[in-house]
Design an enzyme around this catalytic site. Structure first.
Site, PDB file in Angstrom:
ATOM      1  N   LYS A 207       0.833  -1.212   0.000  1.00 20.15           N
ATOM      2  CA  LYS A 207       0.000   0.000   0.000  1.00 20.15           C
ATOM      3  C   LYS A 207       0.861   1.253   0.000  1.00 20.15           C
ATOM      4  CE  LYS A 207      -3.797  -2.345   2.393  1.00 20.15           C
ATOM      5  NZ  LYS A 207      -4.418  -2.648   3.695  1.00 20.15           N
TER       6      LYS A 207
ATOM      7  N   GLN B  36      -4.802  -1.130  10.062  1.00 18.00           N
ATOM      8  CA  GLN B  36      -4.542  -2.422   9.435  1.00 18.00           C
ATOM      9  C   GLN B  36      -5.009  -3.558  10.348  1.00 18.00           C
ATOM     10  OE1 GLN B  36      -3.346  -3.018   6.304  1.00 18.00           O
ATOM     11  NE2 GLN B  36      -3.676  -5.185   6.678  1.00 18.00           N
TER      12      GLN B  36
ATOM     13  N   ASP C 211     -11.332   3.469   4.720  1.00 14.97           N
ATOM     14  CA  ASP C 211     -11.794   2.106   4.428  1.00 14.97           C
ATOM     15  C   ASP C 211     -13.312   2.000   4.322  1.00 14.97           C
ATOM     16  OD1 ASP C 211      -9.789   0.201   3.945  1.00 14.97           O
ATOM     17  OD2 ASP C 211      -9.210   0.151   6.046  1.00 14.97           O
TER      18      ASP C 211
END
Length: 284
Positions: free
Chosen positions: A52, A96, A119
């Site tokens: 990422k 995460q 997200d």
């Protein structure tokens, strides 16, 4: 059978996004900024996070990785999230997963304010999906829809069967597909006969993480098959998915490979979400 090449489409979208970001840079504005929080040292997370950060750099997004030991105090993690919530130069906050077992993940996901929830996991953003409002959509569901649309595959009027109903993929994707006028059947581990539902489907999307749960006898001729799973086969050590690719591809009209299908679309969507939040922040 045609391959839904997520890697190729993600590369195209990456170039388009980099151009958009560079246009803001040419105006002397700051870069978009994504902050990734990682607790512990889960091996898979290490790989995902490094990827990422690499893609962020390539499109012109500034990224910061905040690492914390597994024994971090819960209050310290809350405080860090709250600090980032109030930081004017942070556009997106990504927590995460997984967190260590003694952390309740949902509590920390909800601590990220909706305006920085890159997200799309905050209940306000998910509630907006339910009611059909524009919002920040979860990366994998939006990546799947973008992939279908890039290949000019219609969603409206289609019978779509989803296998897997997590808050991260299945539930939001189901609502997003409904909002696009599909008829959606949602199956989970309590569904007694998944095959009964998949055989009727124009599009099958499997997101269970169970190797080869979707077999050739479970799909009708010319169905479209999207495989969200990614598992390392214990016998071959190769990455595989939910779908028994070799046996399903002979019947499918379109199918995603593993790897190279949904995964790259998820990552580029994360970058697009970061950019969208950035645009909202600088245009306030």
């Amino acid at each position: 059978m045609k391959i839904l090449d997520g890697k190729k489409i993600a590369l195209k979208r990456k170039e388009e996004l980099a151009l958009k970001i560079s246009q803001y840079q040419n105006q002397g504005l700051r870069k978009p900024k994504l902050v990734v929080i990682m607790v512990g040292n889960d091996p898979a997370s290490e790989v995902y996070v490094s990827h990422k950060i690499k893609i962020a750099s390539q499109v012109g997004i500034e990224s910061e990785l905040l690492r914390f030991a597994e024994d971090i105090k819960k209050e310290t993690l809350y405080d860090k999230i709250n600090e980032l919530n109030h930081n004017q130069e942070t556009d997106g906050i990504l927590l995460q997963l997984p967190l260590p077992v003694d952390f309740i993940e949902e509590d920390y996901l909800q601590a990220i304010i909706p305006q920085k929830d890159v997200d799309g996991f905050h209940y306000i953003n998910q509630g907006k999906i339910l009611q059909g409002y524009e919002t920040t959509y979860p990366c994998t569901p939006l990546g799947i829809i973008n992939l279908l649309e890039e290949y000019n595959i219609a969603i409206k009027h289609k019978d779509i069967t989803l296998i897997g109903t997590s808050n991260i993929v299945g539930k939001p994707l189901g609502m997003m597909l409904l909002n696009k006028k599909a008829t959606v059947t949602m199956c989970n581990k309590n569904t007694l006969d998944i095959k009964k539902h998949t055989l009727n489907a124009d599009i099958i999307i499997s997101a269970t993480g169970k190797q080869f749960i979707i077999t050739g006898d479970m799909i009708k001729q010319d169905a479209i098959v999207i495989d969200v799973g990614i598992i390392r086969d214990p016998h071959t050590n190769k990455l595989v998915g939910d779908v028994d690719f070799e046996n399903v591809k002979t019947k499918a009209s379109y199918i995603t490979p593993v790897p190279g299908g949904v995964g790259p679309m998820t990552v580029i969507t994360l970058m697009e979400n970061t950019f969208n939040l950035y645009e909202k922040h600088i245009n306030k």
